[in-house]
Design a protein around this motif. Structure first.
Motif, mmCIF file in Angstrom:
data_model
loop_
_atom_site.group_PDB
_atom_site.id
_atom_site.type_symbol
_atom_site.label_atom_id
_atom_site.label_comp_id
_atom_site.label_asym_id
_atom_site.label_seq_id
_atom_site.Cartn_x
_atom_site.Cartn_y
_atom_site.Cartn_z
ATOM 1 N N ARG A 51 0.825 -1.207 0.000
ATOM 2 C CA ARG A 51 0.000 0.000 0.000
ATOM 3 C C ARG A 51 0.859 1.256 0.000
ATOM 4 O O ARG A 51 0.558 2.228 -0.697
ATOM 5 N N ASP A 52 1.950 1.257 0.769
ATOM 6 C CA ASP A 52 2.793 2.445 0.851
ATOM 7 C C ASP A 52 3.518 2.704 -0.468
ATOM 8 O O ASP A 52 3.667 3.866 -0.887
ATOM 9 N N ALA A 53 3.975 1.637 -1.122
ATOM 10 C CA ALA A 53 4.633 1.802 -2.420
ATOM 11 C C ALA A 53 3.654 2.353 -3.448
ATOM 12 O O ALA A 53 4.006 3.214 -4.269
ATOM 13 N N PHE A 54 2.426 1.885 -3.395
ATOM 14 C CA PHE A 54 1.388 2.376 -4.298
ATOM 15 C C PHE A 54 1.091 3.846 -4.031
ATOM 16 O O PHE A 54 0.995 4.663 -4.952
ATOM 17 N N ALA A 55 0.959 4.210 -2.759
ATOM 18 C CA ALA A 55 0.670 5.600 -2.398
ATOM 19 C C ALA A 55 1.780 6.527 -2.874
ATOM 20 O O ALA A 55 1.512 7.652 -3.324
ATOM 21 N N ALA A 56 3.023 6.066 -2.814
ATOM 22 C CA ALA A 56 4.151 6.893 -3.256
ATOM 23 C C ALA A 56 4.072 7.167 -4.750
ATOM 24 O O ALA A 56 4.454 8.249 -5.213
ATOM 25 N N LEU A 57 3.560 6.206 -5.521
ATOM 26 C CA LEU A 57 3.424 6.404 -6.966
ATOM 27 C C LEU A 57 2.371 7.470 -7.282
ATOM 28 O O LEU A 57 2.495 8.203 -8.273
ATOM 29 N N LEU A 58 1.344 7.548 -6.456
ATOM 30 C CA LEU A 58 0.243 8.491 -6.710
ATOM 31 C C LEU A 58 0.551 9.898 -6.202
ATOM 32 O O LEU A 58 -0.059 10.864 -6.663
#
Length: 287
Positions: free
Chosen positions: A148-155
């Motif tokens: 989830r954190d890696a995904f949030a960083a992309l957004l």
């Protein structure tokens, strides 16, 4: 267009049928399909097929010391044959056949492409990373580190609509037009929502939708023959390609927004608070 789940299923299928076999013929039949010329396709002949890997929507077949890499694009497909015809195909004409690979036991596969827009791509390289499209890929959404954190960083900082961000292969590898519609429906998000404007809870919901939607589609496709994957993809869709049908969640009518060369589908009740999204193409037709 084949997306991550279908390409993953093709990877499994080809790995099972190709590994250990020797390639005896590689026949390019459409000039447009070849994107590299050195090494030539003939350099694959005599090589033993090894592992098959997926890179986003690219397939990479290890053959000897080289790789045959393909991207099926919008209208391309792979057709497996347990027994190839004895007579070689004729190049040119109106045939959709673009490339044929024949193995030592007489089996093999054809790459075909329908329509007039020729985007099917084949590369012969020493390393898949030599293919520009693979070198530009973002992280794989099914990789262990895609939390989830890696995904949030992309957004973070993305001021584009979330639909476009999900489809951008340099951000996330493997999601195309169809599965982005499915993911957004599961996450109950408008495709026009700005990625950077998503609240924390919405980011969590979207990350879970990406994981669940893709994993479910991979499981549905696992073990299917190559020729059945298109039908499985279509039957598994909840909103994509189903404009005018009832939403399977709430029963509202699924709507569509058309663009120059594609369209998206969504449920107003589930995703946009009951409000239809502006369809500029339709608006122009009504003027």
């Amino acid at each position: 267009m084949p997306e991550l789940p279908e390409v993953e299923a093709l990877r499994d299928f080809l790995g099972e049928h190709l590994t250990g076999r020797v390639v005896v013929r590689v026949l390019p039949l459409a000039v447009s399909v070849l994107k590299t010329y050195d090494p030539p396709p003939g350099a694959l002949e005599g090589g033993t097929a090894g592992p098959v890997t997926r890179h986003g929507k690219f397939l990479a077949l290890r053959i000897g010391e080289l790789y045959l890499v393909t991207h099926l694009a919008r209208a391309g497909w792979l057709h497996w044959r347990d027994a190839m015809p004895d007579r070689p195909p004729k190049p040119g004409g109106k045939s959709p056949l673009a490339l044929r690979v024949v193995l030592d036991d007489g089996s093999g596969f054809d790459l075909t492409e329908a329509g007039t827009q020729k985007r099917l791509a084949v590369y012969v390289v020493h390393d898949p990373e030599e293919v520009p499209g693979i070198a530009r890929l973002g992280p794989d959404p099914l990789a262990a580190g895609f939390d989830r954190d890696a995904f949030a960083a992309l957004l973070r900082g993305e001021r584009r609509q979330i639909k476009g961000v999900l489809r951008d292969q340099s951000v996330i590898a493997g999601i195309g037009n169809a599965y982005s519609d499915e993911v957004l429906h599961v996450a109950r998000l408008s495709p026009f929502k700005l990625a950077s404007a998503l609240e924390e809870e919405a980011v969590t919901r979207l990350h879970e939708a990406v994981q669940d939607t893709l994993r479910d589609a991979v499981e549905r496709s696992r073990g299917l023959a190559a020729g059945r994957l298109k039908a499985e993809k279509k039957t598994g869709m909840r909103v994509h390609g189903r404009a005018g049908e009832p939403c399977p969640v709430c029963g509202d009518t699924i709507r569509e927004v058309s663009f120059a060369d594609s369209a998206l589908q969504y449920c107003p009740t589930c995703q946009t608070g009951g409000k239809p999204l502006a369809d500029r193409r339709l608006s122009r037709l009504l003027k």
